[in-house]
Each structure stands twice: as structure tokens, then as C-alpha cells.
Design a protein around this motif. Structure first.
Motif, PDB file in Angstrom:
ATOM      1  N   MET A  65       4.785   8.249   1.265  1.00 17.48           N
ATOM      2  CA  MET A  65       4.511   6.949   1.621  1.00 17.48           C
ATOM      3  C   MET A  65       3.896   6.469   2.727  1.00 17.48           C
ATOM      4  O   MET A  65       3.052   5.629   2.784  1.00 17.48           O
ATOM      5  CB  MET A  65       6.034   6.514   2.081  1.00 17.48           C
ATOM      6  CG  MET A  65       6.252   5.072   2.203  1.00 17.48           C
ATOM      7  SD  MET A  65       7.824   4.614   2.838  1.00 17.48           S
ATOM      8  CE  MET A  65       8.939   5.622   2.318  1.00 17.48           C
ATOM      9  N   TYR A  66       3.576   7.502   3.775  1.00 20.66           N
ATOM     10  CA  TYR A  66       2.978   7.007   4.888  1.00 20.66           C
ATOM     11  C   TYR A  66       1.250   7.834   4.881  1.00 20.66           C
ATOM     12  O   TYR A  66       0.673   7.676   5.854  1.00 20.66           O
ATOM     13  CB  TYR A  66       3.499   7.427   6.096  1.00 20.66           C
ATOM     14  CG  TYR A  66       4.793   6.854   6.587  1.00 20.66           C
ATOM     15  CD1 TYR A  66       4.699   5.511   6.919  1.00 20.66           C
ATOM     16  CD2 TYR A  66       6.058   7.457   6.146  1.00 20.66           C
ATOM     17  CE1 TYR A  66       6.067   4.862   7.108  1.00 20.66           C
ATOM     18  CE2 TYR A  66       7.173   6.670   6.388  1.00 20.66           C
ATOM     19  CZ  TYR A  66       7.118   5.536   6.772  1.00 20.66           C
ATOM     20  OH  TYR A  66       8.057   4.809   7.040  1.00 20.66           O
ATOM     21  N   LEU A  67       0.807   8.036   3.800  1.00 22.77           N
ATOM     22  CA  LEU A  67      -0.333   8.628   3.374  1.00 22.77           C
ATOM     23  C   LEU A  67      -1.371   7.471   3.821  1.00 22.77           C
ATOM     24  O   LEU A  67      -2.409   7.770   4.722  1.00 22.77           O
ATOM     25  CB  LEU A  67      -0.654   9.029   2.165  1.00 22.77           C
ATOM     26  CG  LEU A  67      -2.012   9.874   1.798  1.00 22.77           C
ATOM     27  CD1 LEU A  67      -2.016  10.930   2.927  1.00 22.77           C
ATOM     28  CD2 LEU A  67      -2.128  10.269   0.374  1.00 22.77           C
ATOM     29  N   LEU A  87       0.930  -1.188   0.093  1.00 24.16           N
ATOM     30  CA  LEU A  87      -0.136   0.063  -0.038  1.00 24.16           C
ATOM     31  C   LEU A  87       0.678   1.151   0.138  1.00 24.16           C
ATOM     32  O   LEU A  87       0.579   2.185  -0.635  1.00 24.16           O
ATOM     33  CB  LEU A  87      -0.987  -0.031   1.234  1.00 24.16           C
ATOM     34  CG  LEU A  87      -2.039  -0.694   0.989  1.00 24.16           C
ATOM     35  CD1 LEU A  87      -2.778  -0.974   2.423  1.00 24.16           C
ATOM     36  CD2 LEU A  87      -3.257  -0.404   0.074  1.00 24.16           C
ATOM     37  N   ARG A  88       1.888   1.156   0.813  1.00 25.00           N
ATOM     38  CA  ARG A  88       2.884   2.590   0.841  1.00 25.00           C
ATOM     39  C   ARG A  88       3.663   2.544  -0.731  1.00 25.00           C
ATOM     40  O   ARG A  88       3.481   3.838  -1.294  1.00 25.00           O
ATOM     41  CB  ARG A  88       3.864   2.363   1.818  1.00 25.00           C
ATOM     42  CG  ARG A  88       3.204   2.410   3.128  1.00 25.00           C
ATOM     43  CD  ARG A  88       4.245   2.358   4.488  1.00 25.00           C
ATOM     44  NE  ARG A  88       3.795   2.627   5.578  1.00 25.00           N
ATOM     45  CZ  ARG A  88       3.731   1.715   6.572  1.00 25.00           C
ATOM     46  NH1 ARG A  88       4.505   0.547   6.680  1.00 25.00           N
ATOM     47  NH2 ARG A  88       3.269   1.925   7.787  1.00 25.00           N
ATOM     48  N   LYS A  97      -8.526  -3.103  -1.933  1.00 23.76           N
ATOM     49  CA  LYS A  97      -8.813  -2.447  -2.885  1.00 23.76           C
ATOM     50  C   LYS A  97      -9.816  -1.205  -2.512  1.00 23.76           C
ATOM     51  O   LYS A  97      -9.898  -0.163  -2.874  1.00 23.76           O
ATOM     52  CB  LYS A  97      -9.180  -3.065  -4.077  1.00 23.76           C
ATOM     53  CG  LYS A  97      -9.518  -2.354  -5.362  1.00 23.76           C
ATOM     54  CD  LYS A  97      -8.316  -1.837  -6.009  1.00 23.76           C
ATOM     55  CE  LYS A  97      -8.387  -1.011  -7.328  1.00 23.76           C
ATOM     56  NZ  LYS A  97      -7.469  -0.274  -7.615  1.00 23.76           N
ATOM     57  N   ALA A  98     -10.697  -1.672  -1.731  1.00 21.51           N
ATOM     58  CA  ALA A  98     -11.707  -0.700  -1.187  1.00 21.51           C
ATOM     59  C   ALA A  98     -11.033   0.418  -0.411  1.00 21.51           C
ATOM     60  O   ALA A  98     -11.216   1.468  -0.524  1.00 21.51           O
ATOM     61  CB  ALA A  98     -12.939  -1.564  -0.294  1.00 21.51           C
ATOM     62  N   PHE A  99      -9.980   0.196   0.330  1.00 17.58           N
ATOM     63  CA  PHE A  99      -9.296   1.126   1.098  1.00 17.58           C
ATOM     64  C   PHE A  99      -8.365   1.992   0.099  1.00 17.58           C
ATOM     65  O   PHE A  99      -8.396   3.247   0.308  1.00 17.58           O
ATOM     66  CB  PHE A  99      -8.438   0.415   1.983  1.00 17.58           C
ATOM     67  CG  PHE A  99      -7.441   1.185   2.927  1.00 17.58           C
ATOM     68  CD1 PHE A  99      -8.113   2.235   3.534  1.00 17.58           C
ATOM     69  CD2 PHE A  99      -6.000   0.963   2.936  1.00 17.58           C
ATOM     70  CE1 PHE A  99      -7.118   3.081   4.155  1.00 17.58           C
ATOM     71  CE2 PHE A  99      -5.123   1.914   3.649  1.00 17.58           C
ATOM     72  CZ  PHE A  99      -5.810   2.807   4.295  1.00 17.58           C
ATOM     73  N   GLN A 100      -7.754   1.420  -0.849  1.00 19.12           N
ATOM     74  CA  GLN A 100      -7.070   2.240  -1.984  1.00 19.12           C
ATOM     75  C   GLN A 100      -8.225   3.187  -2.611  1.00 19.12           C
ATOM     76  O   GLN A 100      -7.780   4.323  -2.885  1.00 19.12           O
ATOM     77  CB  GLN A 100      -6.451   1.358  -3.011  1.00 19.12           C
ATOM     78  CG  GLN A 100      -5.179   0.667  -2.508  1.00 19.12           C
ATOM     79  CD  GLN A 100      -4.767  -0.133  -3.764  1.00 19.12           C
ATOM     80  OE1 GLN A 100      -5.445  -0.696  -4.481  1.00 19.12           O
ATOM     81  NE2 GLN A 100      -3.451  -0.535  -3.597  1.00 19.12           N
ATOM     82  N   ASN A 101      -9.506   2.595  -2.890  1.00 23.67           N
ATOM     83  CA  ASN A 101     -10.359   3.467  -3.423  1.00 23.67           C
ATOM     84  C   ASN A 101     -10.862   4.708  -2.472  1.00 23.67           C
ATOM     85  O   ASN A 101     -11.004   5.870  -2.964  1.00 23.67           O
ATOM     86  CB  ASN A 101     -11.515   2.677  -4.117  1.00 23.67           C
ATOM     87  CG  ASN A 101     -11.469   1.817  -5.041  1.00 23.67           C
ATOM     88  OD1 ASN A 101     -10.542   2.102  -5.832  1.00 23.67           O
ATOM     89  ND2 ASN A 101     -12.331   0.907  -5.243  1.00 23.67           N
ATOM     90  N   GLN A 102     -10.832   4.463  -1.075  1.00 24.84           N
ATOM     91  CA  GLN A 102     -11.169   5.581  -0.344  1.00 24.84           C
ATOM     92  C   GLN A 102     -10.090   6.561  -0.424  1.00 24.84           C
ATOM     93  O   GLN A 102     -10.489   7.847  -0.372  1.00 24.84           O
ATOM     94  CB  GLN A 102     -11.335   5.094   1.207  1.00 24.84           C
ATOM     95  CG  GLN A 102     -11.622   6.235   2.151  1.00 24.84           C
ATOM     96  CD  GLN A 102     -11.822   5.667   3.622  1.00 24.84           C
ATOM     97  OE1 GLN A 102     -12.236   4.294   3.641  1.00 24.84           O
ATOM     98  NE2 GLN A 102     -11.445   6.322   4.457  1.00 24.84           N
ATOM     99  N   ILE A 103      -8.938   6.146  -0.438  1.00 25.71           N
ATOM    100  CA  ILE A 103      -7.928   7.227  -0.458  1.00 25.71           C
ATOM    101  C   ILE A 103      -8.074   7.976  -1.710  1.00 25.71           C
ATOM    102  O   ILE A 103      -8.005   9.149  -1.800  1.00 25.71           O
ATOM    103  CB  ILE A 103      -6.539   6.338  -0.211  1.00 25.71           C
ATOM    104  CG1 ILE A 103      -6.353   5.869   1.095  1.00 25.71           C
ATOM    105  CG2 ILE A 103      -5.166   7.457  -0.671  1.00 25.71           C
ATOM    106  CD1 ILE A 103      -5.139   5.110   1.187  1.00 25.71           C
ATOM    107  N   LEU A 104      -7.912   7.324  -2.698  1.00 24.79           N
ATOM    108  CA  LEU A 104      -8.017   7.932  -4.147  1.00 24.79           C
ATOM    109  C   LEU A 104      -9.229   8.769  -4.251  1.00 24.79           C
ATOM    110  O   LEU A 104      -9.113   9.938  -4.864  1.00 24.79           O
ATOM    111  CB  LEU A 104      -8.285   6.843  -5.233  1.00 24.79           C
ATOM    112  CG  LEU A 104      -8.161   7.112  -6.622  1.00 24.79           C
ATOM    113  CD1 LEU A 104      -6.935   7.728  -7.150  1.00 24.79           C
ATOM    114  CD2 LEU A 104      -8.364   6.091  -7.482  1.00 24.79           C
TER     115      LEU A 104
END
Length: 126
Positions: free
Chosen positions: A26-28, A15-16, A52-59
Motif C-alpha cells: 500500500m505504501y509503495l 494512489l495507495r 498519471k505520470a507519477f503512476q507511470n514512473q512507478i509502473l
């Protein structure tokens, strides 16, 4: 297909690396993980791919996307950047940090600087 619980998602090197590939600190992901767990627990959601849901939340919280809030994004961005700034130490010869010779009294490079150099080297190879 088995559903994944959001509480099982942790911040990993993968993820980083994804965060760095987007040009973010890196630590976002560390700034978003608690919020992701809390929101998912409150709604009772499960996902086919929770990471992937977590990545989408950040995106989606990033500039130009649907849930962007300038104040929230900048706060999390600054917190992530502070985490990257590791204290520098004074070294003694003949230390080597990531192949860089360090003489007595010279401050070493931070982990973030080493990561940036490694990414730049990888991009140069492409």
C-alpha cells in the motif's frame, strides 16, 4: 489544456489503492514521491495529468518494465512493507477491530491485515 506541476502531486488513498490493485504494498507510492518531484523539478517538466505520470514512473520501475533495477525496486518494496507493519497493541475486552472481537491479552490485527481481508471479501463478491 492546463498543465499540472509535478510538485502538486501528493500520495493519496487513490494512489495507495492503485498500488494494492497491482499486488504491491500500500505504501509503495510513498517510496517514489520524492524521486518523482526531484526528477520533474530538475527537468522542468509539466504534465497534462501529473498523477498519471507519477503512476507511470512507478509502473516503469517495476519488474519487467523499462527502468527496472532489481536492487532499487527491492529496497523500495521492503521500505513500503515496513511501513505497513504497524505495531500491534494488547487490547482489553470488549474491543472490536474491523468487526473482529478482541479479548484481553490478544494482539489485534495490523492495518495491512485488515486491508487484505477487505480486498479478499471484495474479490469474493466479483
Amino acid at each position: 489544456m492546463k498543465k499540472q506541476r509535478p510538485a502538486d502531486v501528493t500520495v493519496t488513498d487513490k494512489l495507495r489503492d492503485w498500488s494494492v490493485s497491482k499486488g504491491w504494498p500500500m505504501y509503495l507510492p510513498d517510496q517514489f514521491i520524492t524521486e518523482f518531484h526531484d526528477r520533474s523539478e530538475a527537468s522542468g517538466k509539466t504534465y497534462a495529468n501529473a498523477e498519471k505520470a507519477f503512476q507511470n514512473q512507478i509502473l516503469w520501475a517495476s519488474p519487467g518494465h523499462r527502468f527496472y533495477s532489481a536492487q532499487e525496486w527491492e529496497t523500495k518494496l521492503q521500505s513500503a512493507k515496513r511501513m505497513e507493519r504497524t505495531p500491534k497493541r494488547t487490547s482489553t475486552a470488549p474491543d472490536l477491530i474491523a468487526g473482529i472481537p478482541v479479548t484481553a491479552g490478544r494482539q489485534t490485527v495490523s492495518a495491512a491485515e485488515i486491508a487484505r481481508q477487505a480486498i479478499a471479501a471484495m474479490r469474493a463478491k466479483l
